[in-house]
Design an enzyme around this catalytic site. Structure first.
Site, PDB file in Angstrom:
ATOM      1  N   GLU A 110       0.832  -1.198   0.000  1.00  0.00           N
ATOM      2  CA  GLU A 110       0.000   0.000   0.000  1.00  0.00           C
ATOM      3  C   GLU A 110       0.866   1.247   0.000  1.00  0.00           C
ATOM      4  O   GLU A 110       1.941   1.277   0.600  1.00  0.00           O
ATOM      5  CB  GLU A 110      -0.927  -0.018   1.219  1.00  0.00           C
ATOM      6  CG  GLU A 110      -1.822  -1.255   1.239  1.00  0.00           C
ATOM      7  CD  GLU A 110      -2.761  -1.312   2.439  1.00  0.00           C
ATOM      8  OE1 GLU A 110      -2.827  -0.317   3.201  1.00  0.00           O
ATOM      9  OE2 GLU A 110      -3.434  -2.342   2.607  1.00  0.00           O
ATOM     10  N   CYS A 125       3.651   8.398   0.889  1.00  0.00           N
ATOM     11  CA  CYS A 125       4.185   7.436   1.857  1.00  0.00           C
ATOM     12  C   CYS A 125       4.380   6.108   1.142  1.00  0.00           C
ATOM     13  O   CYS A 125       3.416   5.499   0.662  1.00  0.00           O
ATOM     14  CB  CYS A 125       3.206   7.295   3.026  1.00  0.00           C
ATOM     15  SG  CYS A 125       3.768   6.188   4.328  1.00  0.00           S
ATOM     16  N   CYS A 132       6.350  -6.833   7.242  1.00  0.00           N
ATOM     17  CA  CYS A 132       7.472  -6.275   7.989  1.00  0.00           C
ATOM     18  C   CYS A 132       7.977  -7.318   8.967  1.00  0.00           C
ATOM     19  O   CYS A 132       7.183  -8.042   9.582  1.00  0.00           O
ATOM     20  CB  CYS A 132       7.047  -5.016   8.741  1.00  0.00           C
ATOM     21  SG  CYS A 132       8.421  -4.176   9.586  1.00  0.00           S
ATOM     22  N   CYS A 136       6.853  -4.510  15.514  1.00  0.00           N
ATOM     23  CA  CYS A 136       6.592  -3.485  16.526  1.00  0.00           C
ATOM     24  C   CYS A 136       5.174  -3.668  17.049  1.00  0.00           C
ATOM     25  O   CYS A 136       4.230  -3.856  16.273  1.00  0.00           O
ATOM     26  CB  CYS A 136       6.778  -2.090  15.940  1.00  0.00           C
ATOM     27  SG  CYS A 136       8.483  -1.750  15.422  1.00  0.00           S
ATOM     28  N   CYS A 139       2.020  -1.546  15.701  1.00  0.00           N
ATOM     29  CA  CYS A 139       1.869  -1.344  14.255  1.00  0.00           C
ATOM     30  C   CYS A 139       1.201  -2.555  13.620  1.00  0.00           C
ATOM     31  O   CYS A 139       1.677  -3.692  13.776  1.00  0.00           O
ATOM     32  CB  CYS A 139       3.233  -1.102  13.618  1.00  0.00           C
ATOM     33  SG  CYS A 139       3.159  -0.848  11.825  1.00  0.00           S
ATOM     34  N   GLU A 187      10.557  -2.062   6.995  1.00  0.00           N
ATOM     35  CA  GLU A 187      11.696  -1.315   7.523  1.00  0.00           C
ATOM     36  C   GLU A 187      12.668  -1.073   6.371  1.00  0.00           C
ATOM     37  O   GLU A 187      13.311  -2.001   5.870  1.00  0.00           O
ATOM     38  CB  GLU A 187      12.372  -2.103   8.643  1.00  0.00           C
ATOM     39  CG  GLU A 187      13.781  -1.671   8.998  1.00  0.00           C
ATOM     40  CD  GLU A 187      13.903  -0.200   9.368  1.00  0.00           C
ATOM     41  OE1 GLU A 187      14.692   0.511   8.720  1.00  0.00           O
ATOM     42  OE2 GLU A 187      13.210   0.230  10.309  1.00  0.00           O
ATOM     43  N   CYS A 361      -1.453   6.414   9.782  1.00  0.00           N
ATOM     44  CA  CYS A 361      -0.149   5.914  10.212  1.00  0.00           C
ATOM     45  C   CYS A 361      -0.306   4.636  11.022  1.00  0.00           C
ATOM     46  O   CYS A 361      -1.105   4.565  11.950  1.00  0.00           O
ATOM     47  CB  CYS A 361       0.547   6.977  11.048  1.00  0.00           C
ATOM     48  SG  CYS A 361       2.215   6.542  11.533  1.00  0.00           S
TER      49      CYS A 361
END
Length: 387
Positions: A110, A125, A132, A136, A139, A187, A361
Site C-alpha cells: 500500500e 508514503c 514487515c 513493533c 503497528c 523497515e 499511520c
C-alpha cells in the site's frame, strides 16, 4: 475487483526478466547507461528514456518520439517498463489517496498520497517490504508477518503509479508528488540494496528531481545500515523512537534489544556529521494511552534528546483490532505536547489522515503470504486470551 496480473521482479539482474526483457523502471542513471551501452547505444539515451518514464509516466516505447524508429523497435524487443498493478485506488474525505498495488507473487503493498497546504504539498508514503519483519507491537503491518523485500522497480513503481494518477510532471513548480517518505510497510534499512537505488531515482533530475530534504527515510534503528546510508546519501532521516527508556522501547520496538537507544542515537550523530548542511532529525513518537503518555515520559524524552539536533513529531496511536493498546484522548496528547514545550521542545501533533480508507499511520497492512506464520500465531494468542 479481481486482481491484476502479477508484476515480475525485474531488477536484480538485467537479463533475468520475462521473455529476457529488462524492466527499465527501477534502473538508476548509471544502470540505465550501462543498459544502453550493452545494446550498442550511446549513454545519452539513458537520460532521454528516464525522462519519458519518470517525467511523463510513459510505458510505451513507441510513444518516445525523440528516439529513432529502429531504437524504439529494439527496445520493445529487449526491454519493458512494468510497474505494479493497481488493485484499488481510493480517496478519503480529507483528500488522502491510497493505492493497493499487486507485486510479483500476488501479494499487496500500500502507498498513500497526503495533500497539505491547500494542495501545494503532496507527500507520498512509500512501502519498502511486503509485510514487515520487526513486529513493533503498536503497528498493524508487523502483525501480518513478512514475505520479502520489494525490488527497486516495485519501490519506485509506487511513485510512478501515484504520479501517473495525479498527472505527468510537466510543471516542476506544481509537481504531482512533492515529498516522499519511506514510512509505509516495512523497515527500509532491512531492504537497503533496493531502497537506496529507488531513492537515487527520486533525487535524480532525470527521475523525480526531489530535493534531499524532501525525501525522508524512517527507520526503527538498523544501526549498521544507518552508518552505511550516511556514506552514500544524506536524505532526511526520521527515527521511529516511541520511548525514552530501553525497557519500554524493547517492548514496543523489539529491534531495540539488538541496537539500544544509546547505540541508535550515537549513529544519528554520526549521520548528521556526514551531511553537508545543517540538518535536524525527526523523532517519531507514537503516543499510546497509559503506556508512554505521562509527564515522566515527557521528561525522560526531553533529557534523552538534549544533545541531538532534532524535532519531535507526536503521533496519536491509531487502534487496530486486538492490538491491546488504546488511543489517548486529544487532551492527553495536548498535555504531553505542553510538557515537552515547557522543557524546550516544539512537538507538533501529526493529524490523522485517511482513517476512513485505512490509510492512517500504522494501518497499512496489504495482503501478504505470511511465510513466518506470525499472523496465525497472533490470532491464536488472541483466541487464547479470550478463552
Amino acid at each position: 475487483m479481481p486482481p491484476l496480473s502479477p508484476c515480475p521482479d525485474l531488477r536484480d539482474a538485467m537479463t533475468a526478466t520475462t521473455a529476457q526483457r529488462t524492466n527499465l523502471l527501477g534502473l538508476t542513471r548509471e544502470e540505465m547507461e550501462a543498459f544502453f551501452l550493452s545494446i550498442g547505444e550511446k549513454k545519452f539515451r539513458a537520460a532521454q528514456v528516464m525522462k519519458w518514464i519518470h517525467h511523463d509516466g510513459c510505458d510505451d516505447f513507441e510513444a518516445m518520439t525523440n528516439l529513432s524508429k529502429a531504437l524504439r523497435q529494439r527496445l520493445a524487443e529487449v526491454a519493458e517498463i512494468r510497474g505494479p498493478g493497481v488493485v484499488y485506488e481510493g480517496t478519503s474525505s480529507d483528500g488522502t489517496r491510497k493505492w493497493v498495488l499487486e507485486v510479483e507473487d500476488g501479494s499487496y503493498v500500500e502507498t498513500v498520497l497526503i495533500p497539505a497546504d491547500n494542495g501545494k504539498r503532496r507527500t507520498l508514503c512509500v512501502s519498502s517490504q511486503v509485510g514487515c519483519s520487526l513486529d513493533c507491537s503498536f503497528c498493524s503491518t508487523g502483525k501480518q508477518g513478512f514475505q520479502r523485500n520489494l525490488t527497486a522497480a516495485e519501490i519506485i513503481g509506487q511513485v510512478w503509479v501515484a504520479q501517473r494518477s495525479v498527472g505527468p510532471r510537466k510543471d516542476t513548480a506544481n509537481r504531482p508528488v512533492t515529498n516522499v517518505v519511506m514510512m509505509g510497510m516495512g523497515e527500509p534499512l532491512m531492504n537497503y540494496d533496493n531502497v537506496v537505488p529507488a531513492m537515487k531515482l527520486m533525487l535524480d533530475d532525470n527521475g523525480y528531481g526531489l530535493s534531499k530534504r524532501r525525501v525522508t527515510l524512517s527507520t526503527s534503528g538498523v544501526v549498521p545500515m544507518l552508518d552505511r546510508l550516511g556514506d552514500e546519501l544524506d536524505v532526511s532521516l526520521a527515527i521511529s523512537l516511541h520511548a525514552a527508556t530501553d525497557e519500554l522501547r524493547s517492548e514496543l520496538v523489539p529491534l531495540n534489544r539488538k541496537y539500544n537507544i544509546r547505540t541508535l542515537l550515537d549513529a544519528c550523530q554520526r549521520y548528521l556529521a556526514k551531511c553537508d548542511d545543517t540538518r535536524m532529525i525527526t523523532i517519531e513518537y507514537t503516543v499510546i494511552k497509559d503506556v508512554n503518555d505521562q509527564q515522566e515520559h515527557a521528561q525522560q524524552l526531553a533529557e534523552l534528546l538534549r544533545e541531538l539536533p532534532c524535532k519531535i513529531n507526536l503521533i496519536p496511536f491509531n487502534p487496530f483490532p486486538h492490538s491491546g493498546y488504546e488511543k489517548p484522548s486529544r487532551n492527553q496528547v495536548m498535555r504531553f505536547q505542553q510538557w515537552l514545550y515547557e522543557l524546550g521542545y516544539t512537538a507538533p501533533i501529526r493529524t490523522t489522515r485517511g482513517g476512513d480508507i485505512d490509510a492512517a499511520c500504522g494501518q497499512l497492512v496489504g495482503r501478504v503470504k505470511d511465510r513466518t506464520r506470525r499472523h496465525e500465531r497472533y490470532i491464536r494468542s488472541i483466541q487464547i486470551d479470550a478463552d
